[in-house]
Enzyme design. Structure first.
Site, PDB file in Angstrom:
ATOM      1  N   GLU A 196       4.150   8.659  -3.705  1.00 19.36           N
ATOM      2  CA  GLU A 196       4.892   8.202  -2.528  1.00 19.36           C
ATOM      3  C   GLU A 196       6.047   7.279  -2.915  1.00 19.36           C
ATOM      4  O   GLU A 196       6.585   6.554  -2.075  1.00 19.36           O
ATOM      5  CB  GLU A 196       3.949   7.495  -1.551  1.00 19.36           C
ATOM      6  CG  GLU A 196       2.956   8.437  -0.893  1.00 19.36           C
ATOM      7  CD  GLU A 196       2.112   7.755   0.165  1.00 19.36           C
ATOM      8  OE1 GLU A 196       2.283   6.530   0.367  1.00 19.36           O
ATOM      9  OE2 GLU A 196       1.294   8.430   0.796  1.00 19.36           O
ATOM     10  N   GLU A 242       0.896  -1.162   0.000  1.00 18.14           N
ATOM     11  CA  GLU A 242       0.000   0.000   0.000  1.00 18.14           C
ATOM     12  C   GLU A 242       0.928   1.203   0.000  1.00 18.14           C
ATOM     13  O   GLU A 242       1.263   1.751   1.054  1.00 18.14           O
ATOM     14  CB  GLU A 242      -0.936  -0.020   1.200  1.00 18.14           C
ATOM     15  CG  GLU A 242      -2.263   0.681   0.966  1.00 18.14           C
ATOM     16  CD  GLU A 242      -2.175   2.201   1.029  1.00 18.14           C
ATOM     17  OE1 GLU A 242      -1.313   2.798   0.336  1.00 18.14           O
ATOM     18  OE2 GLU A 242      -2.963   2.788   1.766  1.00 18.14           O
TER      19      GLU A 242
END
Length: 711
Positions: free
Chosen positions: A153, A144
């Site tokens: 990210e 994730e």
């Protein structure tokens, strides 16, 4: 050991470096994290669980031992799901030490310590081998690593490294695939966040500088709750396009790439904005899908899951372009390893490409570096502009000596256009000074003097021996985080007292802090009033969680998908208790529908006709609940009285409806004080919110406290 942290100082308008304890950064990181929001996202958790079961089953069907690598494990939730699904062993990687420690405690509390190893490293530092962090490569990769932009990210570099070093060839991956979608639209509201628009002042045009109009702007994504931008606010110029997909079960490249989608324009208009979101297939067949699509794409908007850790993206094209219905267009998305950007070509090139992407857009005019997107929207708001112009028109005279105090404000230019004899604009930022000078030059104006100094540095010499007869401000300051931080204008007025005429006009003449107790509620995009009423009654009678959207970012989780994550709740609460739970936080409430359970109330007024007092200003009172619902906290905002007749609100823009519906300013963030636990209101007035406010002149901030009690 101490640490220094930057913090806005409302008394000086500056960013001060404040000494904090060594634990400050640690607690800030935890308190501001989205872990609670992710754990409350049942749709996300359920889809991950389903995908993990499928992946584990596929490996077992091959007769293999199931070894899972969970990158970015957070609480360890996905690893515990994997073991429960039948995985033989999990390596759970978490780089943030406090979270890794919490995951260790959570895994132990749930009885999985013999099956899950917590590795407190970045995944690119993990080693494999007899003496390594992992004994063997994994055959199931669970991650994730996504943000609203999907790759922001560092998902691509992490996957790239994992396939090269940490997982077996042909591994199962959860999620299996991600797909990015985009739609080209025309939207006056959204485009107003990207470019300064022409405006009219007293019958005269004020034009934006060419350098600003032709600037590609900042490339960074604008992430918002797109569900709160209703479809009537934009016009689709093309279909929803599938831009590209990434198969996470195969080697992934983080190299820059471009992908194009061609289509005929659906209608004529101005191509301005690209709306974008993504979904993830949790299994190879694509039968388990977690979608970030906004609610208005669903047949039933109320069935759309709410989440704040993943939203939707708005991208602004480098240049606005007129397109004709039927015209062949090619929309291109480019990305590096961390960000996306879009461009539009007229040639209708077919297919997908992986060539080096076009240059990433960047701001060359400086305006996009110093004005936020919501600030652009505020400056382009015609109704707001007219309110200030009407107020200025009532006080500006041919002999007016006018001084403006706000960051990057156009009010001094308006004052000049309305006939003031002398106008000085104080811009402490060199870049803002240059941007306002561009506006003046574009309109051949020479009557506004811009000084790059603070108000306390202004001298009688700067005024050529005259005194200020009109002091103006919006007020707006780029360092302001919370609504009342703009009270810095009051300090500026106080610093200039020696240069004011005895009867000087101060505009605005006062500010008011307002509050209302709210329930964060069910979304209502595209719902008929009958259905809305039905849902509201359902929510009130059954206390459905539909009415807790924004509050969930601070709500404890307890048990998540059958796993006890109490240690994380305790860790977050300790960090909130360090400071955060006793403070309001800034939130753009137009993105988070809420319902008023009390009447709005003006609780403190600040008189700008007087200097800042030396002693604190205190206010106490109570506000009865007049509507049924679940109260999650208090919303706070400022209103500015420009003159006797004109007021501008930085919060509620219309009176609260009979049902409690609130309409909030798009341009400013409001303050939200979250209660630790929600309060059930019967709406009969017997329960109330008691409040206490203290304005501390020495620091320019407001301390507050709230309690809820029944009579």
């Amino acid at each position: 050991m101490k640490t220094f942290c930057g913090r806005a100082n409302p008394a000086t308008g500056a960013l001060d470096w404040v000494e904090e304890s060594e634990e400050y950064d640690y607690h800030q990181e935890i308190a501001r994290s989205c872990y609670a929001d992710m754990l409350h996202d049942h749709d996300r958790n359920e889809k991950y669980y389903q995908g993990i079961r499928v992946a584990v089953s596929r490996v077992k069907a091959r007769g293999e031992e199931v070894i899972v690598l969970d990158i970015g494990t957070g609480t360890g939730l996905l690893s515990m799901m994997a073991v429960t699904a039948g995985a033989d062993y999990c390596y759970a990687v978490e780089v943030f030490k406090p979270m890794a420690d919490a995951a260790f405690r959570i895994v132990k509390k749930n009885g999985f310590s013999d099956k899950i190893k917590i590795i407190n490293k970045h995944s690119t530092e993990v080693t494999v081998g007899l003496d390594g962090d992992m004994q063997t490569r994994a055959n199931v990769l669970v991650t994730e690593l996504f943000d609203t932009e999907l790759i922001g990210e560092g998902a691509l570099p992490s996957y790239e490294h994992a396939h090269l070093n940490l997982v077996q060839a042909g591994c199962e991956a959860v999620p299996h695939r991600a797909t990015v979608y985009a739609q080209l639209v025309e939207s006056e509201q959204l485009w107003s966040w990207a470019q300064l628009q022409p405006m009219e002042v007293d019958g005269r045009k004020l034009l934006p500088p060419p350098a600003v109009s032709h600037c590609a702007g900042a490339h960074s994504v604008c992430d918002i709750q797109l569900s709160q931008v209703p479809p009537h606010r934009f016009t689709p110029l093309g279909p929803l396009c599938t831009m590209f997909s990434v198969d996470f079960s195969k080697p992934v490249s983080s190299a820059p790439q471009s992908h194009s989608s061609s289509f005929p324009a659906q209608s004529s208009g101005r191509a301005q904005v690209v709306l974008s979101w993504w979904d993830i297939d949790m299994d190879p067949s694509g039968s388990i899908v977690c979608s970030m699509a906004p609610s208005w794409t669903y047949p039933d908007p109320q069935s759309a899951p709410w989440r704040d850790h993943w939203m939707q993206s708005v991208y602004f094209l480098p240049v606005e372009r007129r397109v004709a219905e039927g015209e062949e267009l090619s929309l291109t998305v480019s990305h590096d390893d961390y960000s996306l950007w879009y461009s539009l070509q007229p040639d209708g090139q077919q297919g997908m490409s992986s060539e080096a992407p076009p240059c990433r857009p960047c701001c060359v005019c400086q305006a996009h570096l110093v004005w936020t997107r919501t600030r652009f929207g505020e400056l382009n708001d015609r109704q707001r502009t007219q309110s200030y112009v009407r107020a200025l028109r009532s006080v500006i005279k041919p002999d007016s000596v006018c001084v403006g105090v706000s960051d990057g404000s156009l009010l001094p230019i308006f004052a000049h256009m309305l006939g003031a004899k002398k106008v000085i604009s104080l811009e402490n930022s060199g870049m803002l000074k240059q941007v306002i000078e561009q506006v003046l030059n574009a309109n051949s104006m020479r009557g506004v003097q811009i000084l790059g100094i603070r108000p306390d540095q202004l001298s009688s010499t700067d005024l050529a021996g005259e005194q200020i007869s009109v002091l103006i401000g919006e007020p707006y300051f780029s360092t302001s985080l919370l609504p009342w931080h703009s009270l810095y204008f009051w300090y500026c007025r106080t610093a200039l007292v020696r240069l004011l005429t005895p009867n000087a006009t101060i505009l605005p003449c006062s500010a008011t802090l307002c509050m209302v107790a709210v329930e964060f509620q069910v979304r209502d995009i595209g719902i008929c009033s009958k259905m809305k009423s039905k849902l509201l009654n359902l929510c009130l009678s059954h206390s459905f969680n539909l009415c807790q959207d924004l509050w969930r970012i601070r709500a404890p989780c307890g048990t998540c998908e059958g796993f006890d994550v109490g240690p994380m709740d305790e860790m977050v609460q300790q960090s909130l208790d360090f400071r955060e739970s006793h403070e309001a936080e800034p939130q753009p409430l137009w993105e988070y529908p809420c319902r008023a359970l009390t009447q709005p109330r003006a609780v403190m007024t600040f008189d700008f006709l007087q200097c800042v007092p030396e002693q604190p200003i205190r206010c106490q009172g109570s506000l009865p609940f007049t509507r049924r619902g679940r109260c999650h906290g208090v919303a706070l905002w400022m209103e500015y009285q420009l003159n006797d007749d004109i007021k501008v609100s930085m919060g509620l823009t219309r009176p609260v409806s009979e049902e409690g519906a609130c309409e909030w300013s798009l341009h400013r963030k409001q303050g939200v004080y979250f209660f630790r636990s929600p309060w059930e209101s019967s709406g009969d007035g017997r329960a109330s919110v008691s409040y206490s406010f203290t304005f501390e002149p020495s620091i320019g901030d407001i301390k507050m406290d709230f309690t809820v009690a029944s009579q």
